[in-house]
Design a protein around this motif. Sequence first.
Motif, PDB file in Angstrom:
ATOM      1  N   ALA A   1       0.508  -1.270  -0.133  1.00 62.36           N
ATOM      2  CA  ALA A   1      -0.047  -0.068  -0.073  1.00 62.36           C
ATOM      3  C   ALA A   1       0.948   1.137  -0.035  1.00 62.36           C
ATOM      4  CB  ALA A   1      -0.872   0.090   1.303  1.00 62.36           C
ATOM      5  N   LYS A   2       2.152   1.188   0.026  1.00 64.86           N
ATOM      6  CA  LYS A   2       3.018   2.338   0.223  1.00 64.86           C
ATOM      7  C   LYS A   2       4.001   2.426  -0.844  1.00 64.86           C
ATOM      8  CE  LYS A   2       2.693   2.520   5.192  1.00 64.86           C
ATOM      9  NZ  LYS A   2       3.488   2.863   6.622  1.00 64.86           N
ATOM     10  N   HIS A   3       4.732   3.463  -1.237  1.00 65.63           N
ATOM     11  CA  HIS A   3       5.270   3.737  -2.454  1.00 65.63           C
ATOM     12  C   HIS A   3       6.798   3.342  -2.131  1.00 65.63           C
ATOM     13  CE1 HIS A   3       2.362   5.709  -4.792  1.00 65.63           C
ATOM     14  NE2 HIS A   3       2.064   6.423  -3.606  1.00 65.63           N
ATOM     15  N   TYR A   4       7.398   2.973  -3.034  1.00 65.57           N
ATOM     16  CA  TYR A   4       8.909   2.519  -3.036  1.00 65.57           C
ATOM     17  C   TYR A   4       9.642   3.931  -2.875  1.00 65.57           C
ATOM     18  CZ  TYR A   4       7.517  -2.107  -4.394  1.00 65.57           C
ATOM     19  OH  TYR A   4       7.080  -3.244  -4.462  1.00 65.57           O
ATOM     20  N   SER A   5       9.436   4.876  -3.557  1.00 65.21           N
ATOM     21  CA  SER A   5      10.192   6.052  -3.692  1.00 65.21           C
ATOM     22  C   SER A   5       9.515   7.034  -2.425  1.00 65.21           C
ATOM     23  CB  SER A   5       9.744   6.933  -4.875  1.00 65.21           C
ATOM     24  OG  SER A   5      10.389   7.907  -5.070  1.00 65.21           O
ATOM     25  N   ALA A   6      10.544   7.672  -1.567  1.00 64.96           N
ATOM     26  CA  ALA A   6      10.483   8.416  -0.600  1.00 64.96           C
ATOM     27  C   ALA A   6      10.717   9.898  -1.030  1.00 64.96           C
ATOM     28  CB  ALA A   6      11.147   8.057   0.626  1.00 64.96           C
ATOM     29  N   GLY A   7      11.530  10.104  -2.017  1.00 62.03           N
ATOM     30  CA  GLY A   7      11.681  11.494  -2.495  1.00 62.03           C
ATOM     31  C   GLY A   7      12.489  11.527  -3.654  1.00 62.03           C
ATOM     32  N   GLU A   8      12.611  12.579  -4.333  1.00 65.23           N
ATOM     33  CA  GLU A   8      13.621  13.143  -5.114  1.00 65.23           C
ATOM     34  C   GLU A   8      14.015  14.526  -5.296  1.00 65.23           C
ATOM     35  OE1 GLU A   8      14.098  12.837 -10.299  1.00 65.23           O
ATOM     36  OE2 GLU A   8      12.234  12.366  -9.130  1.00 65.23           O
ATOM     37  N   ARG A   9      15.114  14.700  -5.295  1.00 63.45           N
ATOM     38  CA  ARG A   9      15.615  16.070  -5.518  1.00 63.45           C
ATOM     39  C   ARG A   9      16.538  16.486  -6.592  1.00 63.45           C
ATOM     40  NH1 ARG A   9      19.718  19.668  -3.616  1.00 63.45           N
ATOM     41  NH2 ARG A   9      20.881  18.136  -2.860  1.00 63.45           N
ATOM     42  N   ILE A  10      15.989  17.562  -7.166  1.00 60.16           N
ATOM     43  CA  ILE A  10      16.589  17.966  -8.612  1.00 60.16           C
ATOM     44  C   ILE A  10      17.899  18.888  -7.929  1.00 60.16           C
ATOM     45  CG2 ILE A  10      16.560  19.103 -10.851  1.00 60.16           C
ATOM     46  CD1 ILE A  10      13.600  17.993 -10.957  1.00 60.16           C
ATOM     47  N   LEU A  11      18.945  18.563  -8.666  1.00 58.13           N
ATOM     48  CA  LEU A  11      20.105  19.480  -8.274  1.00 58.13           C
ATOM     49  C   LEU A  11      20.092  20.968  -9.109  1.00 58.13           C
ATOM     50  CD1 LEU A  11      22.924  16.728  -7.926  1.00 58.13           C
ATOM     51  CD2 LEU A  11      21.479  17.728  -6.015  1.00 58.13           C
ATOM     52  N   SER A  12      20.346  21.941  -8.412  1.00 58.81           N
ATOM     53  CA  SER A  12      20.397  23.109  -9.197  1.00 58.81           C
ATOM     54  C   SER A  12      21.833  23.066  -9.768  1.00 58.81           C
ATOM     55  CB  SER A  12      20.189  24.398  -8.245  1.00 58.81           C
ATOM     56  OG  SER A  12      20.990  24.463  -7.268  1.00 58.81           O
ATOM     57  N   ALA A  13      21.812  24.197 -10.786  1.00 63.28           N
ATOM     58  CA  ALA A  13      23.200  24.546 -11.490  1.00 63.28           C
ATOM     59  C   ALA A  13      24.176  24.911 -10.355  1.00 63.28           C
ATOM     60  CB  ALA A  13      22.845  25.533 -12.322  1.00 63.28           C
ATOM     61  N   ASP A  14      23.508  25.865  -9.368  1.00 58.43           N
ATOM     62  CA  ASP A  14      24.626  26.452  -8.322  1.00 58.43           C
ATOM     63  C   ASP A  14      25.223  25.175  -7.485  1.00 58.43           C
ATOM     64  OD1 ASP A  14      24.278  28.878  -9.240  1.00 58.43           O
ATOM     65  OD2 ASP A  14      22.862  29.375  -7.725  1.00 58.43           O
ATOM     66  N   GLU A  15      24.433  24.039  -7.440  1.00 58.62           N
ATOM     67  CA  GLU A  15      24.832  22.764  -6.498  1.00 58.62           C
ATOM     68  C   GLU A  15      25.785  21.838  -7.112  1.00 58.62           C
ATOM     69  OE1 GLU A  15      21.229  21.687  -3.601  1.00 58.62           O
ATOM     70  OE2 GLU A  15      20.827  21.862  -5.771  1.00 58.62           O
ATOM     71  N   LEU A  16      25.753  21.997  -8.730  1.00 58.44           N
ATOM     72  CA  LEU A  16      26.558  20.759  -9.269  1.00 58.44           C
ATOM     73  C   LEU A  16      28.077  20.956  -9.121  1.00 58.44           C
ATOM     74  CD1 LEU A  16      24.432  20.760 -12.781  1.00 58.44           C
ATOM     75  CD2 LEU A  16      24.739  18.842 -10.716  1.00 58.44           C
ATOM     76  N   PRO A  17      28.684  22.101  -9.080  1.00 56.61           N
ATOM     77  CA  PRO A  17      30.140  21.952  -8.678  1.00 56.61           C
ATOM     78  C   PRO A  17      30.665  21.501  -7.439  1.00 56.61           C
ATOM     79  CG  PRO A  17      29.580  24.119  -9.701  1.00 56.61           C
ATOM     80  CD  PRO A  17      28.302  23.373  -9.377  1.00 56.61           C
ATOM     81  N   PHE A  18      29.781  21.658  -6.340  1.00 55.91           N
ATOM     82  CA  PHE A  18      30.189  21.031  -5.136  1.00 55.91           C
ATOM     83  C   PHE A  18      29.866  19.618  -5.255  1.00 55.91           C
ATOM     84  CE2 PHE A  18      28.901  19.582  -0.867  1.00 55.91           C
ATOM     85  CZ  PHE A  18      30.183  19.848  -0.052  1.00 55.91           C
ATOM     86  N   GLU A  19      28.586  19.176  -5.672  1.00 53.93           N
ATOM     87  CA  GLU A  19      28.338  17.681  -5.726  1.00 53.93           C
ATOM     88  C   GLU A  19      29.382  17.094  -6.456  1.00 53.93           C
ATOM     89  OE1 GLU A  19      25.674  15.867  -4.830  1.00 53.93           O
ATOM     90  OE2 GLU A  19      24.494  17.354  -3.500  1.00 53.93           O
ATOM     91  N   PHE A  20      29.773  17.480  -7.888  1.00 51.48           N
ATOM     92  CA  PHE A  20      30.890  16.853  -8.614  1.00 51.48           C
ATOM     93  C   PHE A  20      31.773  16.745  -7.905  1.00 51.48           C
ATOM     94  CE2 PHE A  20      34.151  17.077 -11.461  1.00 51.48           C
ATOM     95  CZ  PHE A  20      34.070  15.924 -12.449  1.00 51.48           C
ATOM     96  N   LEU A  21      32.611  17.896  -7.359  1.00 55.76           N
ATOM     97  CA  LEU A  21      33.898  17.827  -6.714  1.00 55.76           C
ATOM     98  C   LEU A  21      33.967  17.175  -5.389  1.00 55.76           C
ATOM     99  CD1 LEU A  21      34.675  21.474  -7.644  1.00 55.76           C
ATOM    100  CD2 LEU A  21      36.032  19.298  -8.416  1.00 55.76           C
ATOM    101  N   MET A  22      32.782  17.015  -4.642  1.00 54.76           N
ATOM    102  CA  MET A  22      32.761  16.158  -3.343  1.00 54.76           C
ATOM    103  C   MET A  22      33.105  14.970  -3.510  1.00 54.76           C
ATOM    104  SD  MET A  22      29.412  15.810  -0.835  1.00 54.76           S
ATOM    105  CE  MET A  22      28.323  15.181  -2.254  1.00 54.76           C
ATOM    106  N   ASN A  23      32.963  14.364  -4.925  1.00 52.78           N
ATOM    107  CA  ASN A  23      33.321  12.688  -5.306  1.00 52.78           C
ATOM    108  C   ASN A  23      34.535  12.676  -5.734  1.00 52.78           C
ATOM    109  OD1 ASN A  23      30.645  11.099  -4.870  1.00 52.78           O
ATOM    110  ND2 ASN A  23      29.845  13.095  -5.516  1.00 52.78           N
ATOM    111  N   VAL A  24      34.995  13.625  -6.873  1.00 52.08           N
ATOM    112  CA  VAL A  24      36.337  13.498  -7.533  1.00 52.08           C
ATOM    113  C   VAL A  24      37.265  13.717  -6.849  1.00 52.08           C
ATOM    114  CG1 VAL A  24      34.912  13.612  -9.857  1.00 52.08           C
ATOM    115  CG2 VAL A  24      36.076  15.514  -8.855  1.00 52.08           C
ATOM    116  N   LEU A  25      37.213  14.601  -5.684  1.00 55.71           N
ATOM    117  CA  LEU A  25      38.343  15.140  -5.041  1.00 55.71           C
ATOM    118  C   LEU A  25      38.732  14.125  -4.221  1.00 55.71           C
ATOM    119  CD1 LEU A  25      38.062  18.978  -4.890  1.00 55.71           C
ATOM    120  CD2 LEU A  25      39.254  17.537  -6.259  1.00 55.71           C
TER     121      LEU A  25
END
Length: 398
Positions: A313-337
């Motif tokens: 009776a419940k959904h598998y998905s609990a949420g989704e957040r689209i990353l803004s263009a301003d967030e992408l540099p940090f999100e990308f570098l948080m991983n590759v660095l």
Amino acid sequence: MPNSCHDSAPQLPCRDPTPVFQLPPLALYVHIPWCVRKCPYCDFNSHAAGPNLPEEAYVDALLADLDSDLPHAHGRPLTSIFFGGGTPSLFSAKALGRLLEGVERRIPFADDIEITLEANPGTFEQEKFGAYRRLGINRLSIGVQSFQAAKLKALGRIHDGDEAIRAADMARAAGFDNFNLDLMHGLPDQSLDDALGDLRIAIAQAPTHLSWYQLTVEPNTVFWNQPPVLPEDDTLWDIQEAGQALLAEHGYAQYEVSAYAQPGRAARHNLNYWTFGDFLGIGAGAHGKLSTPDGRISRTWKTRLPKDYLDPAKHYSAGERILSADELPFEFLMNVLRLSDGCAAELFSQRTGLPLDQLAAAREQAQRRGLLQKDPTRLTATREGQLFLNDLLQYFLP
């Protein structure tokens, strides 16, 4: 002719006016949330297993969850699958086989797909290793943490050192020529000799990969409420330096903050995370990172509690957040660095769709501080930048 690059940052490449976003490789993470018992340091979404695991119902739910995520595949094959937990090796080979067959019917596997299963060294699980290998699972990650009885007791582990050694032997006997040992340092009352002793025993098992990381006390754990006595900072530093030297001496190259591998044996699934690849996440509390052909990037997460995840009776998905263009540099570098060698600078535009010169001012500041290497073709932390990664990433916050 005047130079078309920015005069204020001549070490950076010229602006590409039309960065081209490319759909990254696709992986699959499968979360199996049950353990024999919860360890006092663990803040993962894991739950003590009862006498009867709901294998059949959970596999049904996983496949239905994947069905709802299929539009995100965009025709890409799976380059890797990772069964994490919890303790995925509590599941039978029959259940995992049915799941793998169902996944492959829905999304094709790359010819060289890497399929990793986390396992604990308990004797009961070792007996399944041969069956797991016959399913096509070709990499194990064995949660050893320590080989010393006192340290294992302090960590709440249910195996002993001999069982951990037998697990490595049985993994090889079952046909696994690629396996990781998970090892912790900075344990309660641990000395430098204790930590190096654990490392030497691990190296003697000849794993192709070692995850060697420091114990941290996290909120919502037993250790957070009842803190153990951990080594002093000077001891932790000595352990880190001496351990890294010992690993290098035996041919284990550090390619990420806490990952060491023999040549050609870096974990491809994790490399996909750290290079900002895409991954579907199915299972209770699983997280995903997904892209669309037009460059929209989102983070997703699933219903956390197993009883809710299994409730039709419940959904598998609990949420989704689209990353803004301003967030992408940090999100990308948080991983590759996190990677010792970072990445080619051009990967930033390929993974985010943003021009590289969007990083120009922050790169220059980080380089002046000695945290980022002065290489126009790569994004790579210096040795100091790796040690103080949070300080480095502050320059790229939105």
